[in-house]
Scaffold this motif. Structure first.
Motif, PDB file in Angstrom:
ATOM      1  N   HIS A 179       0.842  -1.195   0.000  1.00  0.00           N
ATOM      2  CA  HIS A 179       0.000   0.000   0.000  1.00  0.00           C
ATOM      3  C   HIS A 179       0.877   1.245   0.000  1.00  0.00           C
ATOM      4  O   HIS A 179       1.822   1.353   0.792  1.00  0.00           O
ATOM      5  N   PRO A 180       0.603   2.222  -0.853  1.00  0.00           N
ATOM      6  CA  PRO A 180       1.498   3.397  -0.947  1.00  0.00           C
ATOM      7  C   PRO A 180       1.510   4.259   0.298  1.00  0.00           C
ATOM      8  O   PRO A 180       2.470   4.997   0.520  1.00  0.00           O
ATOM      9  N   VAL A 181       0.479   4.181   1.110  1.00  0.00           N
ATOM     10  CA  VAL A 181       0.430   5.023   2.305  1.00  0.00           C
ATOM     11  C   VAL A 181       1.019   4.314   3.520  1.00  0.00           C
ATOM     12  O   VAL A 181       1.607   4.949   4.396  1.00  0.00           O
ATOM     13  N   CYS A 182       0.890   3.004   3.573  1.00  0.00           N
ATOM     14  CA  CYS A 182       1.352   2.239   4.743  1.00  0.00           C
ATOM     15  C   CYS A 182       2.871   2.163   4.744  1.00  0.00           C
ATOM     16  O   CYS A 182       3.506   1.893   3.723  1.00  0.00           O
ATOM     17  N   ASP A 183       3.476   2.441   5.885  1.00  0.00           N
ATOM     18  CA  ASP A 183       4.933   2.397   6.020  1.00  0.00           C
ATOM     19  C   ASP A 183       5.414   1.180   6.799  1.00  0.00           C
ATOM     20  O   ASP A 183       6.573   1.129   7.221  1.00  0.00           O
ATOM     21  N   LYS A 184       4.567   0.170   6.990  1.00  0.00           N
ATOM     22  CA  LYS A 184       4.955  -1.014   7.738  1.00  0.00           C
ATOM     23  C   LYS A 184       5.450  -2.099   6.791  1.00  0.00           C
ATOM     24  O   LYS A 184       5.464  -1.920   5.572  1.00  0.00           O
ATOM     25  N   THR A 185       5.874  -3.208   7.361  1.00  0.00           N
ATOM     26  CA  THR A 185       6.402  -4.322   6.570  1.00  0.00           C
ATOM     27  C   THR A 185       5.495  -5.533   6.719  1.00  0.00           C
ATOM     28  O   THR A 185       4.758  -5.660   7.707  1.00  0.00           O
ATOM     29  N   THR A 186       5.590  -6.416   5.752  1.00  0.00           N
ATOM     30  CA  THR A 186       4.845  -7.663   5.772  1.00  0.00           C
ATOM     31  C   THR A 186       5.697  -8.751   5.139  1.00  0.00           C
ATOM     32  O   THR A 186       6.705  -8.449   4.479  1.00  0.00           O
ATOM     33  N   VAL A 187       5.356  -9.999   5.345  1.00  0.00           N
ATOM     34  CA  VAL A 187       6.122 -11.092   4.761  1.00  0.00           C
ATOM     35  C   VAL A 187       5.827 -11.176   3.269  1.00  0.00           C
ATOM     36  O   VAL A 187       4.750 -10.776   2.796  1.00  0.00           O
ATOM     37  N   ARG A 188       6.782 -11.709   2.507  1.00  0.00           N
ATOM     38  CA  ARG A 188       6.669 -11.710   1.053  1.00  0.00           C
ATOM     39  C   ARG A 188       5.461 -12.528   0.563  1.00  0.00           C
ATOM     40  O   ARG A 188       4.837 -12.193  -0.434  1.00  0.00           O
ATOM     41  N   LYS A 189       5.119 -13.594   1.287  1.00  0.00           N
ATOM     42  CA  LYS A 189       4.029 -14.445   0.816  1.00  0.00           C
ATOM     43  C   LYS A 189       2.671 -13.752   0.902  1.00  0.00           C
ATOM     44  O   LYS A 189       1.718 -14.191   0.263  1.00  0.00           O
ATOM     45  N   ASP A 190       2.565 -12.659   1.683  1.00  0.00           N
ATOM     46  CA  ASP A 190       1.300 -11.939   1.823  1.00  0.00           C
ATOM     47  C   ASP A 190       1.240 -10.681   0.977  1.00  0.00           C
ATOM     48  O   ASP A 190       0.337  -9.844   1.180  1.00  0.00           O
ATOM     49  N   LEU A 191       2.163 -10.507   0.030  1.00  0.00           N
ATOM     50  CA  LEU A 191       2.143  -9.298  -0.785  1.00  0.00           C
ATOM     51  C   LEU A 191       0.875  -9.224  -1.632  1.00  0.00           C
ATOM     52  O   LEU A 191       0.334  -8.140  -1.858  1.00  0.00           O
ATOM     53  N   GLY A 192       0.390 -10.353  -2.125  1.00  0.00           N
ATOM     54  CA  GLY A 192      -0.795 -10.339  -2.964  1.00  0.00           C
ATOM     55  C   GLY A 192      -2.087 -10.084  -2.221  1.00  0.00           C
ATOM     56  O   GLY A 192      -3.143  -9.929  -2.852  1.00  0.00           O
ATOM     57  N   LYS A 193      -2.077 -10.030  -0.909  1.00  0.00           N
ATOM     58  CA  LYS A 193      -3.287  -9.809  -0.134  1.00  0.00           C
ATOM     59  C   LYS A 193      -3.561  -8.351   0.168  1.00  0.00           C
ATOM     60  O   LYS A 193      -4.529  -8.034   0.860  1.00  0.00           O
ATOM     61  N   GLY A 194      -2.681  -7.482  -0.324  1.00  0.00           N
ATOM     62  CA  GLY A 194      -2.864  -6.066  -0.035  1.00  0.00           C
ATOM     63  C   GLY A 194      -2.394  -5.709   1.358  1.00  0.00           C
ATOM     64  O   GLY A 194      -1.686  -6.470   2.029  1.00  0.00           O
ATOM     65  N   CYS A 195      -2.802  -4.533   1.812  1.00  0.00           N
ATOM     66  CA  CYS A 195      -2.392  -4.067   3.134  1.00  0.00           C
ATOM     67  C   CYS A 195      -3.163  -4.819   4.208  1.00  0.00           C
ATOM     68  O   CYS A 195      -4.392  -4.908   4.185  1.00  0.00           O
ATOM     69  N   LEU A 196      -2.431  -5.369   5.151  1.00  0.00           N
ATOM     70  CA  LEU A 196      -3.030  -6.148   6.239  1.00  0.00           C
ATOM     71  C   LEU A 196      -2.864  -5.462   7.590  1.00  0.00           C
ATOM     72  O   LEU A 196      -2.981  -6.107   8.628  1.00  0.00           O
ATOM     73  N   HIS A 197      -2.616  -4.160   7.589  1.00  0.00           N
ATOM     74  CA  HIS A 197      -2.302  -3.465   8.834  1.00  0.00           C
ATOM     75  C   HIS A 197      -3.449  -2.583   9.318  1.00  0.00           C
ATOM     76  O   HIS A 197      -3.263  -1.818  10.259  1.00  0.00           O
ATOM     77  N   TYR A 198      -4.605  -2.656   8.705  1.00  0.00           N
ATOM     78  CA  TYR A 198      -5.749  -1.892   9.214  1.00  0.00           C
ATOM     79  C   TYR A 198      -6.367  -2.655  10.377  1.00  0.00           C
ATOM     80  O   TYR A 198      -6.044  -3.819  10.642  1.00  0.00           O
ATOM     81  N   ASN A 199      -7.317  -2.003  11.056  1.00  0.00           N
ATOM     82  CA  ASN A 199      -7.978  -2.599  12.222  1.00  0.00           C
ATOM     83  C   ASN A 199      -8.974  -3.641  11.731  1.00  0.00           C
ATOM     84  O   ASN A 199     -10.156  -3.354  11.502  1.00  0.00           O
ATOM     85  N   LEU A 200      -8.494  -4.867  11.540  1.00  0.00           N
ATOM     86  CA  LEU A 200      -9.297  -5.904  10.905  1.00  0.00           C
ATOM     87  C   LEU A 200     -10.446  -6.362  11.792  1.00  0.00           C
ATOM     88  O   LEU A 200     -11.564  -6.527  11.342  1.00  0.00           O
ATOM     89  N   ARG A 201     -10.200  -6.536  13.067  1.00  0.00           N
ATOM     90  CA  ARG A 201     -11.236  -7.100  13.928  1.00  0.00           C
ATOM     91  C   ARG A 201     -12.429  -6.159  14.083  1.00  0.00           C
ATOM     92  O   ARG A 201     -13.569  -6.598  14.179  1.00  0.00           O
ATOM     93  N   ALA A 202     -12.143  -4.884  14.122  1.00  0.00           N
ATOM     94  CA  ALA A 202     -13.232  -3.938  14.360  1.00  0.00           C
ATOM     95  C   ALA A 202     -14.188  -3.869  13.179  1.00  0.00           C
ATOM     96  O   ALA A 202     -15.393  -3.668  13.347  1.00  0.00           O
ATOM     97  N   ASP A 203     -13.697  -4.019  11.957  1.00  0.00           N
ATOM     98  CA  ASP A 203     -14.515  -3.832  10.770  1.00  0.00           C
ATOM     99  C   ASP A 203     -14.902  -5.142  10.092  1.00  0.00           C
ATOM    100  O   ASP A 203     -15.730  -5.121   9.169  1.00  0.00           O
TER     101      ASP A 203
END
Length: 417
Positions: free
Chosen positions: A149-173
């Protein structure tokens, strides 16, 4: 380019034959370079490949004119503090007296088997050290890379690159999204053709009228499966409906019997415990209750798993008895070992003392025989009237001591043991 006479001038950066692919992969490499000093090695590393400064396998090794090998960074930092060789303490010029290590050292280092640094995240690959950087930078699925994601400055593992940004508040929404906003939230049932929320399929299966379910009298022998919408009709005509009522009562009675058996077992344990400890016990028909053992009031708050204080003390004493039995067996075993060791040592000491005593007895016998012989010789020399060759050479013409004299001496002066 560094200024002249600095530690960086004249030193090699890496072996071209071994590390030449690093420039090729620099575009895909992560922002932080891989630290070869932090790698975990599969096998034990040869001591000759260990840097004497950092005590890890060499990284970009260099050799001095005094034939000592160090890591490039290690010798640079050590030379900045003291311009001598860290091994023999001879003066060292970093630029002119250091050169790249022999190629065989690079080959041995490259052949070392190392674990992937992402093993804590699940990568179990073991590969040569020369390939570990390329694996981490290009192929490892567990390598941390920047979020797509161009706005997110965090890191993720390479295998999850195709899932998009995973750093939003997932449980709440997530729940609201799945129930109301997701365009694919609805799914059609293949049995009743009704729609239900996709993530609530199990709830729909419990109420679907076209779902096949076993007969309510299946525990009593009915093996027929019917649709849920016809379950009541089948139950009213099932051949096992007569046994159903009796079977339900039997099941309730079995449950009650099981509860009563557990209570009886618990009471039997209490009775045996109290009898073994010498506490007076009164039957359930007696008006006098079982005397209180005196459990502190503060401990009653922790008796949730126990039904009474007696049960608590019962479990406590049983635990202590088992611990005491284990300690007793361990002490007996240690005492047996010590007694056996003492017996073996004392046997050896007794044998040695017997040998010493016999040796001392023989030495005492010889000493007394020599003393008696010396006294007899002096007596002959001191006796008057001796003349001639016997007097001139008394030692050569004396008679040897008889056996009876030696035996009498032994009887009069026995050897001291």
């Amino acid at each position: 380019m560094p200024p002249p006479n600095t530690p960086e001038e004249g030193l090699i950066t890496s072996s071209s034959s071994t590390l030449g692919f690093r420039s090729f992969m620099s575009s895909d490499a992560p922002a932080t370079a891989l630290d070869l000093r932090a790698l975990d090695y599969e096998d034990e590393v040869d001591e000759n490949l260990i840097c004497p400064i950092c005590r890890v396998p060499f990284v970009s090794p260099v050799i001095t004119t005094c034939d000592h090998v160090f890591c490039r960074k290690c010798i640079t930092q050590a030379h900045a503090l003291n311009p001598v060789c860290p091994i023999d303490r001879l003066p060292l010029k970093l630029v002119s007296e250091t050169r790249p290590a022999p190629k065989i050292i690079f080959n041995q280092l490259d052949n070392l088997r190392v674990k992937c640094p992402n093993n804590i995240r699940g990568c179990s690959l073991v590969v040569s050290r020369s390939l570990i950087e390329n694996h981490v930078a290009r192929y490892c699925d567990q390598t941390l890379v920047p979020c797509p994601h161009p706005v997110c400055d965090k890191t993720t593992v390479r295998k999850d690159l195709g899932k998009g940004c995973l750093h939003y508040n997932l449980r709440a929404d997530l729940e609201d999204h799945q129930d109301n906003r997701c365009p694919n939230r609805k799914k059609e049932c293949v049995l009743c053709f009704g729609e239900y929320v996709r993530h609530k399929q199990e709830e729909h299966d419990e109420v679907c009228p076209q779902m096949y379910i076993p007969c309510k009298f299946a525990p009593f022998g009915c093996k027929q499966d019917v649709k849920r919408m016809f379950a009541e009709d089948h139950a009213s005509m099932c051949d096992y409906r007569v046994v159903g009522t009796v079977g339900e009562q039997l099941a309730e009675l079995r449950a009650d019997i099981r509860i009563l058996e557990e209570k009886d077992q618990l009471k039997d344990r209490r009775i045996k415990f109290l009898e073994s400890r010498g506490f007076p016990y009164s039957s359930t028909n007696s008006p006098d209750p079982i005397p209180d053992i005196g459990l502190p009031e503060s401990s009653l708050a922790h008796e949730a798993p126990y039904e009474s204080r007696d049960q608590y003390f019962l479990s406590l004493f049983e635990t202590m008895e088992s611990k005491v039995e284990r300690l007793s067996s361990a002490i007996n075993e240690i005492e047996g070992r010590h007694s056996m060791m003492l017996f073996n040592e004392s046997t050896q000491i007794k044998d040695q003392l017997t040998d010493i005593r016999s040796t001392m007895g023989v030495l005492g016998m010889h000493v007394r025989w020599l003393m008696n012989f010396r006294l007899q010789e002096r007596g002959r020399l001191a006796s008057p009237g001796l003349s001639g060759p016997i007097a001139d050479n008394p030692i050569r013409h004396h008679d040897p001591p008889s056996l009876s004299g030696r035996l009498s001496d032994l009887r009069e002066h026995p050897p001291r043991l």
